[in-house]
Design a protein around this motif. Structure first.
Motif, PDB file in Angstrom:
ATOM      1  N   LYS A 231       0.824  -1.224   0.000  1.00  0.00           N
ATOM      2  CA  LYS A 231       0.000   0.000   0.000  1.00  0.00           C
ATOM      3  C   LYS A 231       0.857   1.274   0.000  1.00  0.00           C
ATOM      4  O   LYS A 231       0.367   2.362   0.280  1.00  0.00           O
ATOM      5  CB  LYS A 231      -0.977   0.025   1.190  1.00  0.00           C
ATOM      6  N   GLU A 232       2.139   1.143  -0.350  1.00  0.00           N
ATOM      7  CA  GLU A 232       3.021   2.302  -0.474  1.00  0.00           C
ATOM      8  C   GLU A 232       2.986   2.813  -1.917  1.00  0.00           C
ATOM      9  O   GLU A 232       2.702   2.059  -2.843  1.00  0.00           O
ATOM     10  CB  GLU A 232       4.456   1.920  -0.101  1.00  0.00           C
ATOM     11  N   PRO A 233       3.284   4.102  -2.114  1.00  0.00           N
ATOM     12  CA  PRO A 233       3.311   4.626  -3.479  1.00  0.00           C
ATOM     13  C   PRO A 233       4.339   3.891  -4.348  1.00  0.00           C
ATOM     14  O   PRO A 233       5.387   3.456  -3.866  1.00  0.00           O
ATOM     15  CB  PRO A 233       3.714   6.095  -3.288  1.00  0.00           C
ATOM     16  N   MET A 234       4.025   3.758  -5.603  1.00  0.00           N
ATOM     17  CA  MET A 234       4.954   3.134  -6.556  1.00  0.00           C
ATOM     18  C   MET A 234       6.255   3.924  -6.630  1.00  0.00           C
ATOM     19  O   MET A 234       6.251   5.157  -6.562  1.00  0.00           O
ATOM     20  CB  MET A 234       4.313   3.095  -7.939  1.00  0.00           C
ATOM     21  N   ARG A 235       7.352   3.189  -6.813  1.00  0.00           N
ATOM     22  CA  ARG A 235       8.659   3.798  -6.942  1.00  0.00           C
ATOM     23  C   ARG A 235       9.250   3.451  -8.312  1.00  0.00           C
ATOM     24  O   ARG A 235       8.943   2.403  -8.883  1.00  0.00           O
ATOM     25  CB  ARG A 235       9.608   3.299  -5.839  1.00  0.00           C
ATOM     26  N   TYR A 236      10.109   4.344  -8.785  1.00  0.00           N
ATOM     27  CA  TYR A 236      10.692   4.185 -10.116  1.00  0.00           C
ATOM     28  C   TYR A 236      12.225   4.153 -10.032  1.00  0.00           C
ATOM     29  O   TYR A 236      12.806   4.507  -9.016  1.00  0.00           O
ATOM     30  CB  TYR A 236      10.217   5.307 -11.039  1.00  0.00           C
ATOM     31  N   ASN A 237      12.835   3.711 -11.129  1.00  0.00           N
ATOM     32  CA  ASN A 237      14.283   3.527 -11.226  1.00  0.00           C
ATOM     33  C   ASN A 237      14.775   2.460 -10.248  1.00  0.00           C
ATOM     34  O   ASN A 237      15.835   2.585  -9.641  1.00  0.00           O
ATOM     35  CB  ASN A 237      15.050   4.836 -11.025  1.00  0.00           C
ATOM     36  N   LYS A 238      13.986   1.390 -10.125  1.00  0.00           N
ATOM     37  CA  LYS A 238      14.401   0.248  -9.329  1.00  0.00           C
ATOM     38  C   LYS A 238      15.456  -0.557 -10.094  1.00  0.00           C
ATOM     39  O   LYS A 238      15.592  -0.415 -11.319  1.00  0.00           O
ATOM     40  CB  LYS A 238      13.198  -0.658  -9.010  1.00  0.00           C
ATOM     41  N   GLU A 239      16.162  -1.422  -9.392  1.00  0.00           N
ATOM     42  CA  GLU A 239      17.132  -2.273 -10.087  1.00  0.00           C
ATOM     43  C   GLU A 239      16.419  -3.143 -11.119  1.00  0.00           C
ATOM     44  O   GLU A 239      16.882  -3.293 -12.248  1.00  0.00           O
ATOM     45  CB  GLU A 239      17.898  -3.144  -9.088  1.00  0.00           C
ATOM     46  N   ASN A 240      15.289  -3.715 -10.723  1.00  0.00           N
ATOM     47  CA  ASN A 240      14.434  -4.455 -11.645  1.00  0.00           C
ATOM     48  C   ASN A 240      13.327  -3.513 -12.109  1.00  0.00           C
ATOM     49  O   ASN A 240      12.527  -3.030 -11.303  1.00  0.00           O
ATOM     50  CB  ASN A 240      13.836  -5.679 -10.936  1.00  0.00           C
ATOM     51  N   LEU A 241      13.261  -3.249 -13.398  1.00  0.00           N
ATOM     52  CA  LEU A 241      12.325  -2.257 -13.934  1.00  0.00           C
ATOM     53  C   LEU A 241      10.897  -2.777 -14.069  1.00  0.00           C
ATOM     54  O   LEU A 241      10.004  -2.035 -14.492  1.00  0.00           O
ATOM     55  CB  LEU A 241      12.827  -1.762 -15.294  1.00  0.00           C
ATOM     56  N   LEU A 242      10.676  -4.029 -13.676  1.00  0.00           N
ATOM     57  CA  LEU A 242       9.324  -4.584 -13.647  1.00  0.00           C
ATOM     58  C   LEU A 242       8.555  -3.953 -12.482  1.00  0.00           C
ATOM     59  O   LEU A 242       9.042  -3.930 -11.351  1.00  0.00           O
ATOM     60  CB  LEU A 242       9.397  -6.100 -13.479  1.00  0.00           C
ATOM     61  N   ASN A 243       7.360  -3.457 -12.762  1.00  0.00           N
ATOM     62  CA  ASN A 243       6.524  -2.905 -11.695  1.00  0.00           C
ATOM     63  C   ASN A 243       5.959  -4.028 -10.824  1.00  0.00           C
ATOM     64  O   ASN A 243       5.641  -5.111 -11.330  1.00  0.00           O
ATOM     65  CB  ASN A 243       5.330  -2.140 -12.283  1.00  0.00           C
ATOM     66  N   PRO A 244       5.763  -3.765  -9.528  1.00  0.00           N
ATOM     67  CA  PRO A 244       4.975  -4.684  -8.719  1.00  0.00           C
ATOM     68  C   PRO A 244       3.497  -4.574  -9.103  1.00  0.00           C
ATOM     69  O   PRO A 244       3.100  -3.653  -9.829  1.00  0.00           O
ATOM     70  CB  PRO A 244       5.194  -4.177  -7.292  1.00  0.00           C
ATOM     71  N   TRP A 245       2.677  -5.521  -8.642  1.00  0.00           N
ATOM     72  CA  TRP A 245       1.227  -5.344  -8.800  1.00  0.00           C
ATOM     73  C   TRP A 245       0.821  -4.028  -8.132  1.00  0.00           C
ATOM     74  O   TRP A 245       1.376  -3.657  -7.089  1.00  0.00           O
ATOM     75  CB  TRP A 245       0.486  -6.483  -8.141  1.00  0.00           C
TER      76      TRP A 245
END
Length: 249
Positions: A231-245
């Motif tokens: 339930k946290e805001p989405m984050r970008y520029n992660k090591e894995n560029l796949l988004n979580p659900w």
């Protein structure tokens, strides 16, 4: 950095990319397939080339779906970067149903702070800049508000990628009546920002460039894109560029 960028200039770039796309859309075009079996057209490449060239003068790093092989050791130090998808909804483009978009986002410290989503076949332009609000074709978002969600929830889901998990989530929503519609590309996030949909659950794979621009619009409209599990805001520029659900509401 953000205050030196005029949203109108980014809108102009998106419109130019849209014009290029529509020139190809209106004729027969070649389709290739990438290693992950996702389709790629000449319109994707032409749009990407135009956007990248136009953004280069800002001297800000660029991450694009068509140029994503940048090592994490390099990009983890980026304070700002452009995140672009030259055509989001390539499958919709190929089907010629109009539900595809040009996505241009500016990310600052893992969060989208500027976004432009242009649907050239529909002639709809969504835009947002942090602190300045979100807009559709010049009108401030949201355009409508559901005052009785306990009675009816308007849910939007993927047209080409509706997973069993997403459908189960929708079926379990606590409301008397569910109005479910399908839509292609990042237009689903924009529908929540606009207020024509109340919630967009995505319990299926997406990549960061699929959501970044529309997520900026969602946030400036007063909504949020949340990670489904935390339930946290989405984050970008992660090591894995796949988004979580995620859930947009």
């Amino acid at each position: 950095m953000l205050n030196t960028i005029e949203i109108a200039d980014i809108i102009t770039i998106a419109k130019a990319a849209g014009d290029t796309i529509m020139d190809i859309y209106q004729k027969d075009f070649a389709i290739e397939y990438k290693e992950d079996s996702s389709p790629l057209t000449e319109a994707d490449l032409a749009s990407n080339a135009l956007i990248v060239e136009a953004l280069e003068h800002y001297n800000i790093p660029i991450m694009s779906e068509e140029g994503k092989s940048i090592p994490y050791d390099t990009r983890k130090n980026w304070e700002y970067y452009w995140c672009i998808d030259p055509i989001d909804g390539t499958k919709e483009f190929i089907k010629k149903n109009g539900e595809f978009t040009v996505n241009i986002a500016l990310i600052h410290k893992n969060a989208p702070v500027l976004g432009v989503v242009y649907a050239p076949a529909l002639n709809d332009m969504y835009s947002a800049k942090q602190g300045e609000g979100a807009f559709k074709n010049g009108d401030k978002l949201p355009l409508s508000v559901n005052t009785a969600p306990e009675k009816t929830l308007r849910v939007v889901a993927s047209k080409s990628h509706l997973s069993e998990e997403t459908q189960a989530f929708i079926d379990a929503l606590d409301t008397e009546h569910i109005e479910q519609v399908s839509k292609g590309s990042s237009l689903k996030l924009c529908m929540v920002a606009e207020g024509v949909a109340d919630i967009y659950p995505r319990l299926a794979p997406t990549m960061e460039w699929d959501t970044a621009a529309a997520d900026a619009i969602v946030r400036e409209s007063g909504k949020m894109t949340y990670r489904h599990e935390t339930k946290e805001p989405m984050r970008y520029n992660k090591e894995n560029l796949l988004n979580p659900w995620f859930i947009v509401k």
